[in-house]
Motif scaffolding. Structure first.
Motif, PDB file in Angstrom:
ATOM      1  N   LEU A  27     -12.313   9.676  -0.040  1.00 41.29           N
ATOM      2  CA  LEU A  27     -11.123   8.893  -0.018  1.00 41.29           C
ATOM      3  C   LEU A  27      -9.728   8.188  -0.549  1.00 41.29           C
ATOM      4  CD1 LEU A  27     -11.697   8.968   4.210  1.00 41.29           C
ATOM      5  CD2 LEU A  27     -10.468  10.153   3.186  1.00 41.29           C
ATOM      6  N   LEU A  28     -10.047   7.317  -1.303  1.00 41.15           N
ATOM      7  CA  LEU A  28      -9.358   6.410  -1.595  1.00 41.15           C
ATOM      8  C   LEU A  28      -9.271   6.855  -3.229  1.00 41.15           C
ATOM      9  CD1 LEU A  28     -10.088   2.911  -0.873  1.00 41.15           C
ATOM     10  CD2 LEU A  28      -8.414   4.325  -0.603  1.00 41.15           C
ATOM     11  N   SER A  53     -19.618   3.765   1.874  1.00 42.45           N
ATOM     12  CA  SER A  53     -18.422   3.138   1.307  1.00 42.45           C
ATOM     13  C   SER A  53     -18.534   4.504   0.145  1.00 42.45           C
ATOM     14  CB  SER A  53     -19.004   1.854   0.786  1.00 42.45           C
ATOM     15  OG  SER A  53     -20.076   1.707  -0.415  1.00 42.45           O
ATOM     16  N   ILE A  62      -4.570   5.214   6.039  1.00 44.30           N
ATOM     17  CA  ILE A  62      -5.783   6.794   6.462  1.00 44.30           C
ATOM     18  C   ILE A  62      -6.071   5.805   7.660  1.00 44.30           C
ATOM     19  CG2 ILE A  62      -7.691   8.179   5.493  1.00 44.30           C
ATOM     20  CD1 ILE A  62      -7.202   6.680   2.629  1.00 44.30           C
ATOM     21  N   PRO A  85      -5.031   7.092  -3.292  1.00 50.29           N
ATOM     22  CA  PRO A  85      -5.308   6.107  -3.834  1.00 50.29           C
ATOM     23  C   PRO A  85      -4.399   5.225  -3.367  1.00 50.29           C
ATOM     24  CG  PRO A  85      -4.380   7.964  -5.741  1.00 50.29           C
ATOM     25  CD  PRO A  85      -4.109   8.426  -4.436  1.00 50.29           C
ATOM     26  N   GLY A  86      -4.642   4.211  -3.037  1.00 48.84           N
ATOM     27  CA  GLY A  86      -3.483   3.157  -3.054  1.00 48.84           C
ATOM     28  C   GLY A  86      -3.176   2.969  -0.945  1.00 48.84           C
ATOM     29  N   HIS A  87      -4.051   3.559  -0.313  1.00 51.64           N
ATOM     30  CA  HIS A  87      -4.095   3.591   1.017  1.00 51.64           C
ATOM     31  C   HIS A  87      -4.720   2.487   1.652  1.00 51.64           C
ATOM     32  CE1 HIS A  87      -1.844   7.468  -0.019  1.00 51.64           C
ATOM     33  NE2 HIS A  87      -2.100   8.126   1.623  1.00 51.64           N
ATOM     34  N   TYR A  88      -4.232   2.419   2.732  1.00 52.81           N
ATOM     35  CA  TYR A  88      -4.575   0.855   3.955  1.00 52.81           C
ATOM     36  C   TYR A  88      -5.485   2.195   4.769  1.00 52.81           C
ATOM     37  CZ  TYR A  88      -4.838  -3.349   7.159  1.00 52.81           C
ATOM     38  OH  TYR A  88      -5.089  -4.016   8.314  1.00 52.81           O
ATOM     39  N   ILE A  89      -6.745   1.510   4.652  1.00 52.27           N
ATOM     40  CA  ILE A  89      -7.558   1.912   5.554  1.00 52.27           C
ATOM     41  C   ILE A  89      -7.616   1.824   6.953  1.00 52.27           C
ATOM     42  CG2 ILE A  89      -9.851   2.970   6.431  1.00 52.27           C
ATOM     43  CD1 ILE A  89     -10.031   3.798   3.529  1.00 52.27           C
ATOM     44  N   MET A  96     -16.157   5.956   1.878  1.00 44.56           N
ATOM     45  CA  MET A  96     -13.949   5.455   1.752  1.00 44.56           C
ATOM     46  C   MET A  96     -14.336   5.802   0.816  1.00 44.56           C
ATOM     47  SD  MET A  96     -12.853   4.763   3.935  1.00 44.56           S
ATOM     48  CE  MET A  96     -14.213   4.048   6.352  1.00 44.56           C
ATOM     49  N   ASN A  97     -15.050   5.273  -1.029  1.00 42.01           N
ATOM     50  CA  ASN A  97     -13.888   5.380  -2.314  1.00 42.01           C
ATOM     51  C   ASN A  97     -13.447   7.127  -2.533  1.00 42.01           C
ATOM     52  OD1 ASN A  97     -14.700   2.890  -2.807  1.00 42.01           O
ATOM     53  ND2 ASN A  97     -16.951   3.347  -3.076  1.00 42.01           N
ATOM     54  N   LYS A 101       1.439  -1.428  -0.038  1.00 40.11           N
ATOM     55  CA  LYS A 101      -0.056  -0.002   0.271  1.00 40.11           C
ATOM     56  C   LYS A 101       0.910   1.362  -0.035  1.00 40.11           C
ATOM     57  CE  LYS A 101      -3.991  -1.882  -0.064  1.00 40.11           C
ATOM     58  NZ  LYS A 101      -5.159  -1.449  -0.715  1.00 40.11           N
TER      59      LYS A 101
END
Ligand SMILES: *Cc1c(COP(=O)(O)O)cnc(C)c1O
Length: 307
Positions: A130-131, A124, A59, A135-139, A127-128, A55
């Motif tokens: 935020l991503l 969701s 976040i 991008p590519g972050h681990y929540i 969350m989307n 990742k």
């Protein structure tokens, strides 16, 4: 983070002139001043996951004084992982208090959101969004409340004799309590003292155990050894009155233990009350888990003696 600093300390706490209450303390507060206590336990496997899944960052979420947020900021920085903190309260800035300043100093990018938007953090679409932005972050959920957070907390008792009659610890999301409970053995009664308003903690811990263990009967056996206390001592979450400050200062002068006003002091108070009421017998072997939470204490300067 090395947990060998987290020693087990024997404490003799004076109850009256000729009586003391003897118990052990698991000093997770000594793991690190910032990545302290249960916060490191909950982050350990989540950070390994960031690496394993390649990742690009992490976040997480928290309130203005969140121990979890600043612990994540420092742990991520030490691991070379960029971090983003979503903070409840769009009136705040990275200068609002020592905790948020520290987050920024550890390289965390802070995103301030309104309470309404924050309460949608489980949705969701939120969350989307935020991503899309990161991008590519681990929540990691607020308070490190996920499976990896819970299994990290199983290490706490494994570093002790794990043969106690009673274990006491503070609870917020209950993740630490769940991890401690599933790693406890035989006769141990686990007491989780909730710092938050409401009676949801028992059910939340039960749900975490069901998700982790699949078997309601096994979970039922564990739940029989769990006591959740939601008495809202000293007025409830975040409330700090003179009586609580006096208690924290008394404990400090008698034991040199530093307790925070939000979590550990209320759990400690409950344990002492249980001894005084006879719920704990003088022959019982008792462990108090010091879950840390001592960062950001500057705001108590002049009131709490250990600051
Ligand atoms: C965050 C925190 C807790 C609550 O832990 P949960 O796993 O969310 O129940 C307890 N004590 C301290 C000092 C904390 O900072």
């Amino acid at each position: 983070m090395n947990t060998s600093n987290s020693i087990i300390q024997e404490i003799r706490f004076p109850i009256s002139e000729n009586e003391s209450f003897c118990f052990e303390v698991k000093r997770d507060d000594l793991i690190d001043p910032i990545v302290s206590g249960n916060k490191w336990r909950k982050l350990e496997y989540n950070l390994l996951k960031v690496e394993e899944l390649n990742k690009t960052g992490i976040i997480t979420f928290g309130g203005a004084f969140s121990n979890h947020l600043v612990a994540t900021a420092k742990a991520a920085q030490l691991g070379g992982v960029p971090s983003v903190g979503v903070v409840r309260g769009d009136e705040l800035t990275s200068d609002s208090n020592p905790t948020l300043k520290a987050c920024t100093n550890y390289g965390m990018e802070l995103v301030f959101v309104s309470r309404a938007a924050y309460s949608g953090q489980c949705e969701s679409t939120y969350m989307n969004d935020l991503l899309m932005r990161f991008p590519g972050h681990y929540i990691v959920p607020e308070g490190g409340k996920n499976y990896y957070g819970m299994i990290g907390c199983q290490h706490i008792l494994k570093e002790t004799d794990n043969d106690y009659d009673h274990v006491y610890l503070a609870g917020g999301t209950g993740t630490t309590g769940a991890g401690v409970l599933v790693s406890s053995k035989g006769k141990t009664k686990v007491h989780v003292i909730s710092s938050l308003k409401g009676d949801f903690l028992y059910k939340d811990i039960q749900e975490m155990l069901i998700l982790a263990l699949f078997d309601e009967e096994i979970v039922g056996d564990f739940m029989e050894r769990l006591e959740v206390v939601s008495d809202n001592y000293f007025g409830g979450y975040g409330k700090v009155n003179e009586e609580l400050i006096t208690f924290i200062n008394d404990v400090f002068h008698q034991t040199h233990l530093k307790l925070d006003p939000i979590y550990t002091s209320k759990a400690f108070f409950n344990m002492i009350s249980d001894y005084k009421s006879g719920k704990i017998k003088s022959t019982d072997k008792v462990l108090f888990i010091h879950t840390g939470g001592l960062q950001g204490a500057e705001v108590w300067k002049g009131k709490i003696d250990w600051v």
